[in-house]
Design an enzyme around this catalytic site. Sequence first.
Site, PDB file in Angstrom:
ATOM      1  N   GLU A 182     -11.170   9.817  -1.469  1.00 14.30           N
ATOM      2  CA  GLU A 182     -10.704  10.388  -2.773  1.00 14.30           C
ATOM      3  C   GLU A 182     -10.471  11.831  -2.314  1.00 14.30           C
ATOM      4  O   GLU A 182      -9.528  12.559  -3.120  1.00 14.30           O
ATOM      5  CB  GLU A 182     -12.115  10.516  -3.513  1.00 14.30           C
ATOM      6  N   HIS A 230      -7.880  12.631  -0.227  1.00 18.27           N
ATOM      7  CA  HIS A 230      -6.649  12.297   0.030  1.00 18.27           C
ATOM      8  C   HIS A 230      -5.928  12.273  -1.467  1.00 18.27           C
ATOM      9  O   HIS A 230      -4.956  12.845  -1.846  1.00 18.27           O
ATOM     10  CB  HIS A 230      -6.126  11.167   0.938  1.00 18.27           C
ATOM     11  N   LYS A 257     -10.876  21.433   3.147  1.00 14.92           N
ATOM     12  CA  LYS A 257     -11.683  20.710   4.011  1.00 14.92           C
ATOM     13  C   LYS A 257     -11.427  21.324   5.433  1.00 14.92           C
ATOM     14  O   LYS A 257     -12.129  21.334   6.508  1.00 14.92           O
ATOM     15  CB  LYS A 257     -11.478  19.036   4.084  1.00 14.92           C
ATOM     16  N   ARG A 267     -13.203  10.240   9.188  1.00 13.67           N
ATOM     17  CA  ARG A 267     -14.277   9.736  10.436  1.00 13.67           C
ATOM     18  C   ARG A 267     -15.860   9.566   9.886  1.00 13.67           C
ATOM     19  O   ARG A 267     -16.400   9.278  10.752  1.00 13.67           O
ATOM     20  CB  ARG A 267     -14.201  11.178  11.136  1.00 13.67           C
TER      21      ARG A 267
END
Length: 278
Positions: free
Chosen positions: A32, A34, A146, A184
């Site tokens: 979400e 991206h 982020k 990740r």
Amino acid sequence: MQVYSSIAALRAGRRSFTEKLGLVPTMGFLHEGHLSLVRRARAECHTVAVSIFVNPTQFAADEDLDRYPRALERDLDLLQKEGVAFVFTPTPQEMYPPGFATSIDVGPVAQPLEGALRPGHFAGVATVVTKLFNIVQPTHAYFGQKDAQQCAVIRHMVRDLDIPVQIVIGDIVRSADGLALSSRNAYLNETERSRAVMLSTALSAASTKIAAGERDPARLRAIIRDTLAREPALVVDYVSIADPLTMQELDHLIDGAVVSLAVRVGTTRLLDNCVIQF
Ligand code: AMP
């Protein structure tokens, strides 16, 4: 939706789009975070392009390039549903043919924090982003807060090199318990996943102190470290309170300062940050 893996095919397809074109560069395994950038690009541009490329030059030899999660078919399905016009999925050979040698050094903004712990990382990022800009020729490019230092590096590079692309930064998307979404996170087992919540808890602890009037970065860094220490299995790489443009550490708090941290949970390295607003 067109999917191009060659630069020549993408260039030929690109010619039919003449108005605002927003590019969202990614390494795939989309979530979400991206998709929030894709949606913002859709709202602001006539055409949206997404690149999916796990860029080998931004990984050090001992990092997770080989095990980085990939799910191309699922990613393409998600992007189709978001109304993306085209996706660029080059191979490493297409991006780095034999003899490739150029590398972009963005200078001091790329040196501390991630740059210090991941030598060569930002040269890899700056070089691949420049290539993506030259190949796709977007008018706008969307990046996530982020990766706060990556945002600072790209803004600096675009300014220094007069790259005619407007950089747009999207907010961090989090899961309900506060963990910032990341490809990740797929590496985390259940125990690690619950420990990882402490990253956002530590940032919230600092924000609460700032709201109560605390202005000393040293004390705020200590509060964050103390909070992270409540999960003894976490290994802290850094806790930073830095200028958002230069990424240099601050000795007094300014509006817009970036509070960032990098923490290892088992073998997984996680990043999180928040921006201070007085
Ligand atoms: P990556 O695929 O990890 O290289 O990320 C591609 C882009 O998505 C980068 O600009 C990231 O900063 C951004 N991004 C990653 N995670 C998030 C998130 N949780 N919220 C917003 N943007 C994100």
